[in-house]
Design a protein around this motif. Structure first.
Motif, PDB file in Angstrom:
ATOM      1  N   GLU A  11     -19.790  24.646  68.286  1.00  0.00           N
ATOM      2  CA  GLU A  11     -18.678  24.523  67.339  1.00  0.00           C
ATOM      3  C   GLU A  11     -18.436  23.066  66.966  1.00  0.00           C
ATOM      4  OE1 GLU A  11     -14.848  25.636  68.962  1.00  0.00           O
ATOM      5  OE2 GLU A  11     -15.647  25.539  71.001  1.00  0.00           O
ATOM      6  N   SER A  49     -19.932  23.330  62.709  1.00  0.00           N
ATOM      7  CA  SER A  49     -20.542  24.480  63.407  1.00  0.00           C
ATOM      8  C   SER A  49     -22.050  24.499  63.168  1.00  0.00           C
ATOM      9  CB  SER A  49     -19.913  25.781  62.927  1.00  0.00           C
ATOM     10  OG  SER A  49     -18.533  25.790  63.174  1.00  0.00           O
ATOM     11  N   ARG A  65     -16.016  26.183  64.734  1.00  0.00           N
ATOM     12  CA  ARG A  65     -15.956  27.417  65.507  1.00  0.00           C
ATOM     13  C   ARG A  65     -17.351  27.797  65.960  1.00  0.00           C
ATOM     14  NH1 ARG A  65     -17.769  32.222  63.272  1.00  0.00           N
ATOM     15  NH2 ARG A  65     -18.440  32.093  61.096  1.00  0.00           N
TER      16      ARG A  65
END
Length: 755
Positions: free
Chosen positions: A87, A108, A132
């Motif tokens: 992430e 990411s 993320r």
């Protein structure tokens, strides 16, 4: 997920070159995963991983950004051979920033390796601005996608990078299986089925204006055909169906369609190739549409495309000039294709599909033409006119070989020619060791063409006559009388020497077109004696033909294939006994032939003592026995390196069979590739095999090595290798023995590309 995967793979497979395929991959994966970046890094010929396509990063970085294994996040994926999902990519210690990509805003990172045959060919990467981790479903999708695309991307690795049609290519190696041994060096000629849009080979256009004029004439000819066909059917079809012909004419009159083709001709492509490219692209567009009516139009586009292509190809084929050393290449070569090439110009064969038992491979062995079958990774449509080397020993094909590799294979080829010529003097000499141990050498045959070569090379009989070959080369079952005539020719040619005829052995990779056997696992299915006992009418007709053909010669022996139990032998013997009795009653003066069982499966190995008490002789089929013992399909290029005839398990099984046969007082022979290998022949002789049977090509080499060694030394060599537990170690040990004995010229050529 499955629908998306299927859709992407179909689009990639429809692409005509790797550049187009990679563009489809990155754009479609980015779309399906709803991410901002998708990129593909591929290994180049130097072993670095190069950015070859991207949707999201700066396009100017393509071809410029390269990383070694272990360098950067991409290089770390390569070394780990598993996905990396981050992430905060920039915080990882392996992160490496390339300013030309413009990737600094993407946090990411998900990279998965693209692996084919245990090699990491590249890395498929997706990136996103949002910080993320990609979830498990997204990671699974990308892993599955890379696995699906690995075979397609393998073409890029095999050709040393992405090579556009017509561009200068680098040396590449493609693996298949051996169809016929030998070395061929020449120029590729690609033969494809008529009007197959996806099998049109790339050919360069020499005269642009003439090619465009030729293309326009073909369009006009098809337009006239469609108008004529429409007029003929006007009274028999309704108005809606008549509209289809109008739609075809409208497509032919579409200036944009013709312009697309002529633009590609101006860029150097031939008219057939340019037309097929454009039609496939249009067909793909229609296939991807959601509207059922429009999607159905893809069929019309394909039909029209084939009609025009037939005109383009027919004219081109008539003008074809074959080079002196033609290497014939096709997706699936057929016997009829061989007839199109002048015999004196045909040097080698390569088929993308097929096995060592395909019709064309059988003919190639009879004609002594080096052949490779099952070269599934070969981009055959792009091979026309390119220099090629065919290694029929290892089942390898080299395109655009380097000067060094060409020199290496040229030396092997010349050495082979000289060796064959030098061994001709052995024809009338006995096959015996220096201490006078005698070992008869027989041949494997299937065609009358085999007979002449076999007798020229001093064969002492036929150890295996493949009766299925006449069946394979026909479009129906041959009658009893036709079979009798074929068998009589073989028996007369070798009389008074024995001819061992194997009853019909179909199934597995030997399918009759008029007697199809559809099975999920044909090698473990309905084949050999199982088929003929289930169809006694086929078996009885064949046995009658064999025994009638032997009248007055009495040199026939009958061999039962694929035996796995005692009941099969008993049932077959009862039928043979019945035929013999009937023929005697009909007035034929025939002797009952000896009956033998083939040892080809592990079950038969362990039943060898019991089988030996029921038959007159045993015969080992080394090819099938090896593949069944090792669970390796010998016609599958992906596991070809696991097929080891010198595997200790194979050698131990062979020795056990000999002991069982001799304990029962019967003879035992062996046929297959192992019998024709000079090094293996020494071991087989030492084991006690009574006869070795091989292709006629190998007979002089085997005779030479047997005459160059003592039986005592062969026994010692066998004792040495039987203590070893590694097949490669055994092969190397035998090779050293041949070199030390001055017989190294007879070793199967070292034809690897390590040189």
């Amino acid at each position: 997920m499955l629908n998306s995967l299927r859709s992407i793979v179909q689009e990639v497979n429809a692409a005509r070159d790797m550049k187009s395929a990679l563009a489809i991959i990155v754009s479609r994966v980015k779309e399906e995963m709803k991410t901002q970046v998708c990129s593909v890094y591929l290994r180049d010929i130097k072993g670095d991983y190069v950015l070859m396509a991207t949707d999201g990063l700066n396009a100017d970085a393509v071809g410029k950004v390269r990383l070694a294994a272990g360098e950067g996040l991409v290089g770390r994926v390569v070394v780990r051979e598993e996905p990396i999902n981050l992430e905060h990519a920039e915080a990882h210690p392996s992160y490496q920033y390339f300013p030309e990509t413009g990737e600094e805003r993407y946090s990411s990172f998900l990279g998965v390796p693209i692996i084919h045959h245990r090699k990491v060919l590249g890395v498929l990467v997706v990136q996103q601005v949002e910080q993320r981790r990609f979830d498990e479903g997204e990671e699974a999708f990308l892993v599955t996608m890379s696995a699906q695309l690995a075979g397609v991307i393998a073409h890029a690795e095999a050709t040393g990078g992405i090579v556009a049609p017509g561009a200068k290519a680098t040396q590449a190696k493609f693996l298949g299986v051996s169809g016929a041994s030998g070395i061929a060096i020449g120029e590729a000629v690609v033969l494809t089925p008529t009007a197959d849009l996806r099998a049109v080979p790339y050919q360069a256009c020499k005269d642009v204006d003439a090619e465009i004029a030729f293309f326009q004439r073909s369009l006009t000819a098809v337009r006239d055909d469609i108008k004529s066909l429409g007029e003929q059917l006007r009274a028999r079809i309704n108005r809606e169906e008549q509209a289809l012909f109008d739609a075809y004419l409208a497509m032919l009159d579409d200036a944009s369609l013709a312009r697309e083709v002529t633009d590609r001709i101006r860029k150097g492509a031939s008219a057939p190739y340019a037309w097929s490219e454009v039609i496939i692209e249009h067909e793909t567009i229609f296939n991807s549409m959601n509207d059922p009516y429009l999607r159905e139009r893809a069929t019309d586009v394909r039909d029209l495309g084939r009609r025009v292509l037939a005109y383009l190809q027919e004219s081109n084929q008539k003008a074809r000039v074959y080079p002196d050393k033609t290497i014939l290449i096709g997706e699936e070569l057929t016997a009829s294709m061989l007839g199109e090439i002048p015999k004196e110009k045909l040097a080698g064969l390569v088929s993308v599909l097929g096995s060592s038992n395909s019709h064309v491979a059988i003919l190639a062995r009879a004609m002594d033409i080096p052949t490779v079958m099952g070269a599934v990774d070969l981009p055959y449509a792009q091979m026309d006119g390119r220099p090629v080397i065919v290694d029929g020993y290892k089942g390898a094909v080299y395109s655009d070989p380097s000067a060094q590799l060409r020199k290496h294979y040229k030396a092997i080829y010349l050495e082979e020619q000289a060796l064959v010529k030098g061994l001709e003097a052995l024809k009338n000499l006995p096959c015996e060791t220096q201490d006078r141990y005698r070992l008869p050498l027989h041949v494997n045959t299937g065609l009358m063409a085999d007979v002449v070569r076999s007798l020229e090379r001093g064969a002492e009989g036929v150890g295996l006559y493949r009766t299925e070959v006449p069946f394979l080369l026909r479009d129906r079952f041959p009658s009893e009388e036709e079979q009798r005539g074929i068998y009589r020719e073989q028996l007369e040619a070798f009389a008074p020497h024995s001819v061992t005829m194997r009853t019909l052995d179909i199934g597995g990779d030997k399918a009759l077109p008029y007697f199809p056997i559809e099975e999920d696992n044909p090698f473990l299915g309905w084949r050999g004696i199982r088929v003929t006992l289930d169809h006694p009418e086929i078996f009885l007709a064949q046995i009658r033909a064999m025994i009638k053909a032997s009248e007055g010669l009495d040199n026939l022996r009958i061999l039962l294939p694929m035996i796995t139990n005692i009941q099969e032998v008993d049932a077959a013997k009862a039928l043979i006994q019945r035929v013999h009795k009937e023929l005697l009653e009909e007035g034929f003066r025939v002797r009952k032939p000896q009956i033998g069982a083939m040892i080809e499966v592990p079950a038969a190995v362990y039943l060898a003592p019991e089988l030996s008490r029921r038959v007159d002789f045993l015969s080992v089929g080394s090819n099938d026995l090896t593949q069944y013992l090792l669970a390796v399909d010998r016609n599958n290029a992906q596991v070809a390196d696991l097929y080891q005839a010198f595997h200790p398990a194979v050698l131990r099984a062979l020795q056990y069979i000999v002991y069982a046969a001799h304990d029962a007082g019967i003879s035992v022979s062996i046929c297959g590739e192992l019998a024709g290998d000079p090094g293996a022949a020494i071991l087989l002789m030492a084991m006690g095999f009574d006869v070795l049977s091989m292709n006629a090509t190998n007979l002089p080499k085997v005779k030479s090595v047997i005459r160059g060694i003592t039986f005592a030394r062969a026994k010692t060599l066998l004792e040495e290798v039987m203590r070893m537990s590694n097949g490669d170690q055994i092969r190397d040990h035998i090779a050293r023995e041949l070199r030390d004995s001055g017989l190294n010229r007879l070793i199967r050529p070292v034809t690897s590309d390590s040189n």
